[in-house]
Enzyme design. Structure first.
Site, PDB file in Angstrom:
ATOM      1  N   ARG A 121      61.755   5.479  74.393  1.00  0.00           N
ATOM      2  CA  ARG A 121      61.283   5.949  75.693  1.00  0.00           C
ATOM      3  C   ARG A 121      59.868   6.479  75.572  1.00  0.00           C
ATOM      4  O   ARG A 121      59.606   7.683  75.565  1.00  0.00           O
ATOM      5  CB  ARG A 121      62.242   7.009  76.245  1.00  0.00           C
ATOM      6  CG  ARG A 121      63.552   6.388  76.707  1.00  0.00           C
ATOM      7  CD  ARG A 121      64.274   7.224  77.718  1.00  0.00           C
ATOM      8  NE  ARG A 121      65.246   6.443  78.445  1.00  0.00           N
ATOM      9  CZ  ARG A 121      66.080   6.937  79.341  1.00  0.00           C
ATOM     10  NH1 ARG A 121      66.030   8.218  79.640  1.00  0.00           N
ATOM     11  NH2 ARG A 121      66.943   6.160  79.959  1.00  0.00           N
ATOM     12  N   GLN A 126      58.081   1.119  78.604  1.00  0.00           N
ATOM     13  CA  GLN A 126      58.838   1.294  79.842  1.00  0.00           C
ATOM     14  C   GLN A 126      59.282  -0.038  80.438  1.00  0.00           C
ATOM     15  O   GLN A 126      60.400  -0.159  80.939  1.00  0.00           O
ATOM     16  CB  GLN A 126      57.996   2.066  80.865  1.00  0.00           C
ATOM     17  CG  GLN A 126      57.954   3.553  80.611  1.00  0.00           C
ATOM     18  CD  GLN A 126      57.153   4.291  81.666  1.00  0.00           C
ATOM     19  OE1 GLN A 126      56.372   3.694  82.400  1.00  0.00           O
ATOM     20  NE2 GLN A 126      57.351   5.589  81.760  1.00  0.00           N
ATOM     21  N   ASP A 129      62.555  -1.385  78.856  1.00  0.00           N
ATOM     22  CA  ASP A 129      63.702  -0.477  78.810  1.00  0.00           C
ATOM     23  C   ASP A 129      64.899  -1.054  79.562  1.00  0.00           C
ATOM     24  O   ASP A 129      65.090  -0.826  80.755  1.00  0.00           O
ATOM     25  CB  ASP A 129      63.295   0.880  79.401  1.00  0.00           C
ATOM     26  CG  ASP A 129      64.353   1.948  79.218  1.00  0.00           C
ATOM     27  OD1 ASP A 129      65.477   1.617  78.775  1.00  0.00           O
ATOM     28  OD2 ASP A 129      64.074   3.123  79.530  1.00  0.00           O
ATOM     29  N   SER A 132      67.537   1.416  81.202  1.00  0.00           N
ATOM     30  CA  SER A 132      67.140   1.945  82.506  1.00  0.00           C
ATOM     31  C   SER A 132      67.275   0.898  83.603  1.00  0.00           C
ATOM     32  O   SER A 132      67.769   1.176  84.696  1.00  0.00           O
ATOM     33  CB  SER A 132      65.699   2.468  82.456  1.00  0.00           C
ATOM     34  OG  SER A 132      65.618   3.619  81.642  1.00  0.00           O
ATOM     35  N   TYR A 226      66.750  12.092  76.773  1.00  0.00           N
ATOM     36  CA  TYR A 226      68.197  11.970  76.916  1.00  0.00           C
ATOM     37  C   TYR A 226      68.854  13.339  76.803  1.00  0.00           C
ATOM     38  O   TYR A 226      68.301  14.280  76.223  1.00  0.00           O
ATOM     39  CB  TYR A 226      68.777  11.060  75.815  1.00  0.00           C
ATOM     40  CG  TYR A 226      68.393   9.617  75.924  1.00  0.00           C
ATOM     41  CD1 TYR A 226      69.018   8.780  76.839  1.00  0.00           C
ATOM     42  CD2 TYR A 226      67.403   9.077  75.101  1.00  0.00           C
ATOM     43  CE1 TYR A 226      68.670   7.435  76.932  1.00  0.00           C
ATOM     44  CE2 TYR A 226      67.052   7.736  75.187  1.00  0.00           C
ATOM     45  CZ  TYR A 226      67.695   6.937  76.107  1.00  0.00           C
ATOM     46  OH  TYR A 226      67.350   5.611  76.194  1.00  0.00           O
TER      47      TYR A 226
END
Length: 366
Positions: A121, A126, A129, A132, A226
């Site tokens: 992360r 991004q 990911d 996500s 997290y």
């Protein structure tokens, strides 16, 4: 790079690792893409669309012949793992802590492996990911499942026969899935509240129009944003706060997970029995043990009139968009690994590939 897209073999999996739009992007970058015949059909991407995008549509064995990279959504079957060319790189959501025998099989085969759930992360990663991107869809679909199972509607409605009060929804865990669940429930007209062990997400929750359930002296944010495990006293305070709140809720969506560990138990059987008959719990952590004590993965349990839905692989229930998002993650990673020259390089020292590596040079790295 020579890239092979395999068929999914996990039961119920309808996604595909690359959509035609991603093939177009990779082919423009001078990469060769081969796709196993029928790999995208369940997601609404016929073989003809891949061929038009520049991919070679082949039987799976032919697609793998000479491949440098093989991509899937979920773990390959043992037969697929054994068919991977020695020296190739496998990219997939591998659930590495639950699938060590597969990792050992890949290591013995001389295949390196990158786990998409281990994308770090950081800002540069991004767009890669996958956790996500898929969690967004899971949070959206969880609310729809819950709304469908409720014996009432979510929004307030004024009719000639009277006014119907809006339903109350409570989201446990305000990560990506939780925030999307909040947004979806709000759009459907519910009165929404949420809880998370990371106080830093309070503003995000409130920005979506939900109230935040605060628990004093509880803060459990780990690496990468997290959540981390709570201490015993913190856990007691959290359970007490949830117990006091959940009894008045119509819909509860639980999303709390800790990477590499069983999901925390946040809704006890006693809490379930305190809820009104007809209430619904959708447990998005069912695959890692469940946030609710009564959750059974893949099943709906009814206790004291409350339905507990053990939701499994919800992104696969919207495979078209899920594949578009996941494929974008994979294609961006492939371009990163290829660099400016387009030559595959998996460097353990790379800030993105390094943390993702679970098998390298015949060794399992976990």
């Amino acid at each position: 790079m020579r890239i092979a897209v395999l068929r999914e073999t996990v039961a119920g999996e309808r996604r595909v690792a690359l959509a035609p739009e991603h093939v177009t992007r990779l082919v423009k970058g001078k990469h060769e893409v081969r796709i196993a015949r029928g790999a995208g059909a369940a997601a609404g991407f016929p073989d003809e669309a891949y061929a038009a995008a520049g991919a070679a549509v082949r039987d799976e064995a032919a697609a793998l012949d000479g491949a440098e990279v093989a991509v899937t959504v979920q773990r390959p079957s043992d037969a697929q793992a054994d068919a991977l060319p020695r020296g190739a790189v496998l990219i997939a959501l591998l659930s590495p802590f639950q699938n060590r025998p597969l990792l050992e099989r890949l290591a013995a085969r001389g295949v390196d492996a990158l786990a998409m759930e281990r994308v770090p992360r950081i800002t540069r990663a991004q767009s890669m990911d996958a956790l996500s991107s898929q969690a967004t869809l899971a949070g959206y679909k969880a609310v729809l499942l819950g709304a469908d199972a409720l014996p009432r509607i979510l929004p307030m409605m004024t009719t000639a026969a009277g006014t119907l009060a809006p339903a109350k929804a409570f989201v446990v865990g305000a990560g990506v899935a939780g925030l999307q669940a909040i947004a979806t429930a709000r759009r459907l007209g519910a009165v929404v509240s949420a809880f998370d062990v990371r106080p830093v997400v309070k503003e995000q929750v409130q920005s979506l129009g939900a109230s935040f359930v605060e628990v004093p002296a509880v803060a459990a944010e780990g690496a990468g944003g997290y959540a981390k495990e709570l201490g015993a006293s913190e856990q007691e305070r959290v359970l007490a706060a949830i117990a006091g709140h959940v009894r008045d809720m119509d819909l509860v969506v639980t999303t709390a997970q800790i990477p590499g560990k069983p999901a925390p138990r946040l809704v006890t059987a006693e809490m379930v029995r305190s809820m009104r008959p007809g209430s619904v719990i959708v447990d998005l952590a069912a695959e890692t043990g469940g946030n609710c004590e009564l959750t059974r993965p893949g099943e709906t349990v009814v206790e004291a009139g409350v339905s507990i839905i053990g939701a499994m692989n919800l992104p696969s229930t919207v495979p078209h968009h899920a594949s578009q998002l996941y494929g974008r993650n994979v294609a961006t990673l492939l371009q990163h690994l290829g660099g400016k020259e387009g030559i595959l390089k998996v460097d353990p020292q790379d800030e993105i590939a390094g943390p993702m590596l679970v098998v390298k040079d015949g060794k399992v790295l976990l």
